[in-house]
Scaffold this motif. Structure first.
Motif, mmCIF file in Angstrom:
data_model
loop_
_atom_site.group_PDB
_atom_site.id
_atom_site.type_symbol
_atom_site.label_atom_id
_atom_site.label_comp_id
_atom_site.label_asym_id
_atom_site.label_seq_id
_atom_site.Cartn_x
_atom_site.Cartn_y
_atom_site.Cartn_z
ATOM 1 N N ASP A 5 -10.795 -4.546 13.078
ATOM 2 C CA ASP A 5 -11.852 -4.888 12.125
ATOM 3 C C ASP A 5 -11.768 -4.053 10.856
ATOM 4 O O ASP A 5 -12.766 -3.864 10.163
ATOM 5 N N SER A 6 -10.582 -3.561 10.549
ATOM 6 C CA SER A 6 -10.362 -2.724 9.374
ATOM 7 C C SER A 6 -9.144 -3.232 8.615
ATOM 8 O O SER A 6 -8.411 -4.090 9.098
ATOM 9 N N ILE A 7 -8.948 -2.670 7.428
ATOM 10 C CA ILE A 7 -7.676 -2.843 6.735
ATOM 11 C C ILE A 7 -7.039 -1.464 6.641
ATOM 12 O O ILE A 7 -7.744 -0.456 6.596
ATOM 13 N N ALA A 8 -5.713 -1.436 6.612
ATOM 14 C CA ALA A 8 -5.031 -0.147 6.673
ATOM 15 C C ALA A 8 -3.687 -0.205 5.965
ATOM 16 O O ALA A 8 -3.083 -1.271 5.803
ATOM 17 N N ARG A 9 -3.241 0.992 5.583
ATOM 18 C CA ARG A 9 -1.911 1.142 4.998
ATOM 19 C C ARG A 9 -1.461 2.581 5.204
ATOM 20 O O ARG A 9 -2.258 3.514 5.156
ATOM 21 N N THR A 10 -0.158 2.746 5.411
ATOM 22 C CA THR A 10 0.444 4.075 5.467
ATOM 23 C C THR A 10 1.423 4.195 4.316
ATOM 24 O O THR A 10 2.263 3.316 4.113
ATOM 25 N N TYR A 11 1.297 5.271 3.560
ATOM 26 C CA TYR A 11 2.189 5.576 2.448
ATOM 27 C C TYR A 11 3.126 6.693 2.875
ATOM 28 O O TYR A 11 2.742 7.602 3.611
ATOM 29 N N THR A 12 4.361 6.649 2.369
ATOM 30 C CA THR A 12 5.345 7.692 2.621
ATOM 31 C C THR A 12 5.705 8.352 1.293
ATOM 32 O O THR A 12 5.787 7.683 0.261
ATOM 33 N N PHE A 13 5.940 9.664 1.347
ATOM 34 C CA PHE A 13 6.230 10.469 0.163
ATOM 35 C C PHE A 13 7.493 11.287 0.398
ATOM 36 O O PHE A 13 7.898 11.504 1.540
ATOM 37 N N ALA A 14 8.085 11.794 -0.664
ATOM 38 C CA ALA A 14 9.282 12.631 -0.548
ATOM 39 C C ALA A 14 8.958 13.973 0.106
ATOM 40 O O ALA A 14 9.778 14.527 0.835
ATOM 41 N N LYS A 15 7.765 14.487 -0.151
ATOM 42 C CA LYS A 15 7.374 15.799 0.366
ATOM 43 C C LYS A 15 5.876 15.820 0.645
ATOM 44 O O LYS A 15 5.156 14.867 0.354
ATOM 45 N N GLU A 22 -16.478 7.843 -6.429
ATOM 46 C CA GLU A 22 -16.872 6.967 -7.538
ATOM 47 C C GLU A 22 -17.439 5.649 -7.022
ATOM 48 O O GLU A 22 -18.431 5.142 -7.535
ATOM 49 N N LEU A 23 -16.785 5.081 -5.991
ATOM 50 C CA LEU A 23 -17.216 3.799 -5.437
ATOM 51 C C LEU A 23 -18.320 3.949 -4.393
ATOM 52 O O LEU A 23 -18.883 2.948 -3.954
ATOM 53 N N ASN A 24 -18.595 5.197 -3.986
ATOM 54 C CA ASN A 24 -19.523 5.468 -2.891
ATOM 55 C C ASN A 24 -19.139 4.659 -1.651
ATOM 56 O O ASN A 24 -19.963 4.005 -1.011
ATOM 57 N N HIS A 25 -17.857 4.689 -1.361
ATOM 58 C CA HIS A 25 -17.310 3.954 -0.218
ATOM 59 C C HIS A 25 -16.129 4.756 0.305
ATOM 60 O O HIS A 25 -15.165 4.981 -0.426
ATOM 61 N N HIS A 26 -16.202 5.203 1.533
ATOM 62 C CA HIS A 26 -15.237 6.167 2.058
ATOM 63 C C HIS A 26 -14.434 5.596 3.211
ATOM 64 O O HIS A 26 -14.958 4.830 4.017
ATOM 65 N N SER A 27 -13.186 6.009 3.286
ATOM 66 C CA SER A 27 -12.281 5.549 4.341
ATOM 67 C C SER A 27 -11.916 6.710 5.248
ATOM 68 O O SER A 27 -12.204 7.872 4.953
ATOM 69 N N ASP A 28 -11.244 6.380 6.327
ATOM 70 C CA ASP A 28 -10.617 7.402 7.153
ATOM 71 C C ASP A 28 -9.222 7.626 6.592
ATOM 72 O O ASP A 28 -8.510 6.666 6.264
ATOM 73 N N MET A 29 -8.840 8.885 6.453
ATOM 74 C CA MET A 29 -7.500 9.224 5.990
ATOM 75 C C MET A 29 -6.877 10.211 6.962
ATOM 76 O O MET A 29 -7.559 11.089 7.482
ATOM 77 N N SER A 30 -5.580 10.035 7.159
ATOM 78 C CA SER A 30 -4.833 10.950 8.018
ATOM 79 C C SER A 30 -3.605 11.412 7.247
ATOM 80 O O SER A 30 -2.772 10.593 6.833
ATOM 81 N N LEU A 31 -3.503 12.723 7.047
ATOM 82 C CA LEU A 31 -2.414 13.308 6.276
ATOM 83 C C LEU A 31 -1.417 13.961 7.214
ATOM 84 O O LEU A 31 -1.791 14.800 8.029
ATOM 85 N N THR A 70 -7.418 3.956 6.526
ATOM 86 C CA THR A 70 -8.048 2.858 7.260
ATOM 87 C C THR A 70 -9.476 2.736 6.755
ATOM 88 O O THR A 70 -10.187 3.734 6.653
ATOM 89 N N VAL A 71 -9.891 1.508 6.459
ATOM 90 C CA VAL A 71 -11.218 1.330 5.871
ATOM 91 C C VAL A 71 -11.892 0.054 6.382
ATOM 92 O O VAL A 71 -11.230 -0.962 6.611
ATOM 93 N N ASN A 72 -13.196 0.163 6.591
ATOM 94 C CA ASN A 72 -14.070 -0.976 6.841
ATOM 95 C C ASN A 72 -15.455 -0.576 6.344
ATOM 96 O O ASN A 72 -15.642 0.541 5.870
ATOM 97 N N THR A 73 -16.406 -1.474 6.449
ATOM 98 C CA THR A 73 -17.743 -1.203 5.929
ATOM 99 C C THR A 73 -18.711 -1.035 7.093
ATOM 100 O O THR A 73 -19.016 -1.997 7.797
#
Length: 101
Positions: free
Chosen positions: A26-36, A53-62, A70-73
């Motif tokens: 029930d969410s949308i998600a994406r994983t980004y990859t970086f050089a470092k 700014e949007l007053n809308h927060h997601s879950d983030m995993s670093l 990952t985000v839903n409302t």
């Protein structure tokens, strides 16, 4: 006015314009990859600023060189709304500037 949950078709149509984003239950998600690690961490801070700014927060995993979002409302029972799509769009706008792939 409370946001309305999107149908699965509406979500899929919106995600068609956001490469790399997908539905995850029930969410949308994406994983980004970086050089470092540092560019990944910098993007976390930038995403957090957008969320404020949007007053809308997601879950983030670093991780070392990965950032998963990952985000839903929550106010509509944890479903996807236009607010989630807007957050994903805004994240996509800054990703390349951080070297995200």
């Amino acid at each position: 006015m409370a946001p309305e949950a999107l149908t699965r078709q509406q979500t899929d149509e919106a995600l068609a314009g956001l490469p790399g984003w997908s539905t995850d239950g029930d969410s949308i998600a994406r994983t980004y990859t970086f050089a470092k690690h540092l560019p990944a961490a910098a993007m976390v801070v930038h995403v957090a600023a957008i969320q404020e700014e949007l007053n809308h927060h997601s879950d983030m995993s670093l991780g070392y060189n990965k950032l998963s979002i990952t985000v839903n409302t929550h106010s509509v029972g944890g479903q996807v709304t236009g607010k989630d799509i807007e957050l994903a769009r805004r994240v996509e706008e800054i990703a390349a500037g951080h070297g995200a792939q």
